[in-house]
Write a protein that holds these residues in place. Structure first.
Motif, PDB file in Angstrom:
ATOM      1  N   LEU A 138     -35.910 -38.941 -38.825  1.00  0.00           N
ATOM      2  CA  LEU A 138     -35.900 -39.445 -37.451  1.00  0.00           C
ATOM      3  C   LEU A 138     -34.749 -40.429 -37.286  1.00  0.00           C
ATOM      4  O   LEU A 138     -34.327 -41.075 -38.262  1.00  0.00           O
ATOM      5  CB  LEU A 138     -37.228 -40.125 -37.121  1.00  0.00           C
ATOM      6  CG  LEU A 138     -38.429 -39.189 -36.990  1.00  0.00           C
ATOM      7  CD1 LEU A 138     -39.734 -39.985 -36.959  1.00  0.00           C
ATOM      8  CD2 LEU A 138     -38.311 -38.324 -35.737  1.00  0.00           C
ATOM      9  N   GLU A 142     -36.047 -47.863 -32.141  1.00  0.00           N
ATOM     10  CA  GLU A 142     -37.312 -47.585 -31.469  1.00  0.00           C
ATOM     11  C   GLU A 142     -37.040 -47.174 -30.028  1.00  0.00           C
ATOM     12  O   GLU A 142     -35.977 -47.453 -29.471  1.00  0.00           O
ATOM     13  CB  GLU A 142     -38.222 -48.817 -31.504  1.00  0.00           C
ATOM     14  CG  GLU A 142     -38.680 -49.204 -32.899  1.00  0.00           C
ATOM     15  CD  GLU A 142     -39.560 -50.432 -32.896  1.00  0.00           C
ATOM     16  OE1 GLU A 142     -39.416 -51.269 -31.970  1.00  0.00           O
ATOM     17  OE2 GLU A 142     -40.400 -50.571 -33.796  1.00  0.00           O
ATOM     18  N   LEU A 159     -43.648 -40.911 -36.481  1.00  0.00           N
ATOM     19  CA  LEU A 159     -43.242 -40.744 -35.088  1.00  0.00           C
ATOM     20  C   LEU A 159     -43.813 -41.863 -34.219  1.00  0.00           C
ATOM     21  O   LEU A 159     -43.112 -42.404 -33.350  1.00  0.00           O
ATOM     22  CB  LEU A 159     -43.711 -39.382 -34.590  1.00  0.00           C
ATOM     23  CG  LEU A 159     -42.963 -38.735 -33.426  1.00  0.00           C
ATOM     24  CD1 LEU A 159     -41.457 -38.753 -33.629  1.00  0.00           C
ATOM     25  CD2 LEU A 159     -43.450 -37.315 -33.235  1.00  0.00           C
ATOM     26  N   LYS A 162     -41.863 -45.001 -34.177  1.00  0.00           N
ATOM     27  CA  LYS A 162     -40.619 -45.017 -33.398  1.00  0.00           C
ATOM     28  C   LYS A 162     -40.823 -45.542 -31.985  1.00  0.00           C
ATOM     29  O   LYS A 162     -39.860 -45.685 -31.226  1.00  0.00           O
ATOM     30  CB  LYS A 162     -40.022 -43.606 -33.357  1.00  0.00           C
ATOM     31  CG  LYS A 162     -39.358 -43.206 -34.664  1.00  0.00           C
ATOM     32  CD  LYS A 162     -38.121 -44.043 -34.886  1.00  0.00           C
ATOM     33  CE  LYS A 162     -37.659 -44.037 -36.320  1.00  0.00           C
ATOM     34  NZ  LYS A 162     -36.531 -44.961 -36.529  1.00  0.00           N
TER      35      LYS A 162
END
Length: 216
Positions: A138, A142, A159, A162
């Motif tokens: 990823l 953020e 996920l 994030k």
């Protein structure tokens, strides 16, 4: 084909009856040309209530599902958005009109390149497509909002991490024959809440695992 009439019918006969009542969303669906993101062979089907095949075995979600998820995520102009699963680039274009910036991740190089070209052609300058397997890696930083343009068996912790505190994620979660669209909100560094929105179905995001099956 009268694309404007077909677009109007899509909005009034498919999308509005599916509880998409946010006028800003409806206006946006009328402005962004969905037919320009559909493969040429399926252009005449751009406004039908169906999934449309893309290269690499992927699909565009049905218009009403794209619209409902866009409404539920409620992106604001100052927000930075992450999309998982670029596909055609159409959802990235919609998000781009509502956000400060969109980063869209696509596992297939062919689709990533095609989507970026279509976004450029549509004049969407604040959406960037990156070829990346989001199930394994990823991007840094953020985000205020995350859109999953496909389903997952469950939301990976990586996920959720994030999301900024207070950030939202719209995702389709579960296994066939019954999945649910959910809106998740990160309430603190360690906690989040999830609200079930509606029942639906969507293909699994490439690379994300299915729920393990018990064997006897």
């Amino acid at each position: 084909m009268d694309f404007e009439r077909a677009r109007f019918n899509m909005i009034e006969q498919q999308i509005r009856p599916w509880d998409v009542l946010d006028q800003d969303v409806l206006d946006l669906l009328g402005a962004v040309k969905r037919e320009d993101f559909v493969p040429p062979a399926y252009r005449s089907l751009a406004f039908t209530d169906m999934e449309i095949p893309l290269a690499c075995g992927e699909i565009m979600l049905s218009p009403k599902l794209e619209a409902r998820m866009l409404q539920e995520l409620a992106v604001r102009k100052h927000e930075w958005v992450l999309e998982i699963g670029t596909g055609s680039g159409y959802v990235a274009a919609l998000l781009g009109h509502r956000a400060a910036h969109v980063l869209s991740l696509e596992i297939h190089p062919e689709l990533a390149e095609s989507a970026q070209q279509k976004l450029r052609h549509a004049g969407v300058t604040n959406a960037t497509v990156r070829c990346l397997d989001a199930s394994k890696e990823l991007p840094a930083g953020e985000f205020d909002a995350i859109m999953l343009s496909g389903s997952v068996a469950q939301i990976p912790d990586a996920l959720l991490a994030k999301l900024k505190p207070g950030g939202r994620m719209c995702a389709i979660v579960g296994d066939a024959p019954m999945m649910r669209a959910q809106l998740l909100t990160r309430t603190s560094a360690q906690e989040s809440t999830a609200v079930d929105l509606f029942d639906t179905m969507a293909p699994r995001l490439h690379g994300f695992p299915d729920t393990p099956r018990f064997r006897f």
